[in-house]
Scaffold this active site. Structure first.
Site, PDB file in Angstrom:
ATOM      1  CG  HIS A  10     -11.629  -5.747  -2.079  1.00  0.00           C
ATOM      2  ND1 HIS A  10     -10.607  -6.622  -2.361  1.00  0.00           N
ATOM      3  CD2 HIS A  10     -11.325  -5.190  -0.862  1.00  0.00           C
ATOM      4  CE1 HIS A  10      -9.740  -6.611  -1.361  1.00  0.00           C
ATOM      5  NE2 HIS A  10     -10.146  -5.742  -0.445  1.00  0.00           N
TER       6      HIS A  10
ATOM      7  CB  VAL B 260      -0.968  -0.002   1.200  1.00  0.00           C
ATOM      8  CG1 VAL B 260      -1.753   1.311   1.263  1.00  0.00           C
ATOM      9  CG2 VAL B 260      -1.940  -1.171   1.112  1.00  0.00           C
TER      10      VAL B 260
ATOM     11  CG  ASN C 223      -7.854  -4.292  -2.886  1.00  0.00           C
ATOM     12  OD1 ASN C 223      -7.982  -4.703  -4.040  1.00  0.00           O
ATOM     13  ND2 ASN C 223      -6.883  -4.699  -2.094  1.00  0.00           N
TER      14      ASN C 223
ATOM     15  NE  ARG D 230      -8.171 -11.837   1.529  1.00  0.00           N
ATOM     16  CZ  ARG D 230      -8.173 -10.545   1.826  1.00  0.00           C
ATOM     17  NH1 ARG D 230      -8.357  -9.645   0.857  1.00  0.00           N
ATOM     18  NH2 ARG D 230      -8.015 -10.132   3.065  1.00  0.00           N
TER      19      ARG D 230
ATOM     20  CB  CYS E 176     -10.069  -1.732   1.144  1.00  0.00           C
ATOM     21  SG  CYS E 176      -9.891  -3.369   1.875  1.00  0.00           S
TER      22      CYS E 176
END
Length: 324
Positions: free
Chosen positions: A229, A7, A302, A222, A121
């Site tokens: 996502h 990230v 995300n 997941r 997210c």
């Protein structure tokens, strides 16, 4: 903070892309990365420590280094007069801290907010799509099932997926294989049978949308996807709605792109959201089993809108309004 992570790297990309006014960059990471070079805007910057960063007195510190790091260091940065935008879950439900999605509630921010929380997210993309409808019809209840990218777990999970696809043994981010599989657990289980991720969606949605009356239940899964996502959302409103008006509201909403053309098999998919900042909405249809209820499919990258871009948008708002 966390400049070398998945990230953190994306945050640097977004800062550069959006031409955020950076006079000096101070990349911070764990001790093993000290001295490593980070390239940003055609210049190299050396990774340093959090303590050194505080001494440099930056205007803004964007954190993406995990909850324990945020709990330890965010108050120290704030005490030095530095505004922290934190991407972890550490401060999100703290009643003294603002939880911000700029399209919805940036107006809550003031110059005295020195620790600002970036939401989860999966929550961000859902509320961006639902807020314009909430303002018009008032949401009563949300049922959401998520299909979340391995990138939400981090580099280790991406490596696990790719290793499995190649038939290579390697380090496991998950207890089970992820390729050709779906794991109905994101984060740890709580005493109520839900996971932390599922309860984040419940609690954060109410706080961001400023409405504790919204009832929400969530199942988070997941899946072996990289791009972003996806969420199947069933939402019940207090007031009746017109489908054409729903689509018009979404098309006008900031940060939302409607992709909803069933006759041509056009709908949002993670591969199309990858490296994009928008929240994509499609499969918009009435739930015929009960009144005032809508089904929709929401997809977003995300790592970008779900994390990096939202944090940078908060920083942009602070600069624009002279709050830092």
């Amino acid at each position: 903070m966390g400049a070398t992570g998945l990230v953190g790297t994306k945050m640097l990309e977004v800062l550069a892309e959006r031409n955020f006014p950076v006079s000096e960059l101070i990349p911070v990471a764990s001790e093993r990365s000290f001295g490593k070079k980070i390239r940003f805007k055609n210049r190299e910057w050396s990774v340093t420590s959090a303590a050194e960063a505080i001494l440099a007195k930056p205007a803004i510190a964007i954190f993406s280094a995990g909850g324990s790091t945020s709990l330890e260091w965010a108050p120290k940065f704030a005490a030095a007069g530095i505004t922290v935008i934190d991407n972890s879950s550490a401060w999100r439900m703290d009643p003294t801290k603002k939880l911000v999605v700029p399209e919805l509630n940036a107006d809550v921010l003031t110059a005295s907010d020195k620790i600002i929380a970036n939401p989860n997210c999966s929550t961000i993309q859902m509320v961006v799509a639902l807020n314009p409808l909430h303002l018009r019809y008032k949401i009563r209840r949300i049922v959401v099932s998520t299909y979340q990218s391995v990138t939400g777990t981090g580099v280790k999970a991406v490596n696990q997926l790719m290793n499995e696809r190649r038939g290579i043994a390697g380090e496991m981010a998950y207890k089970y294989p992820i390729d050709l599989n779906a794991i109905p657990q994101i984060d740890a289980f709580l005493d109520n049978g839900y996971t932390k991720e599922e309860m984040k969606m419940v609690n954060e949605t109410r706080k961001i949308m400023r409405d504790d009356s919204i009832r929400l239940t969530s199942t988070t899964v997941r899946i072996p996807v990289i791009g972003g996502h996806s969420e199947a959302v069933n939402v019940e409103f207090e007031r009746e709605f017109d489908l054409a008006e729903v689509k018009a509201l979404l098309e006008k909403a900031p940060g939302v792109v409607v992709v909803d053309n069933p006759s041509k098999q056009e709908y949002p998919m993670p591969k199309d959201a990858h490296n994009r900042d928008e929240v994509f909405v499609g499969r918009i249809r009435r739930d015929d089993t009960q009144p005032n209820t809508l089904n929709m499919w929401i997809v977003s990258d995300n790592l970008r809108k779900g994390a990096a871009t939202n944090a940078v948008q908060i920083a942009e708002y602070l600069v624009e309004k002279g709050l830092v």
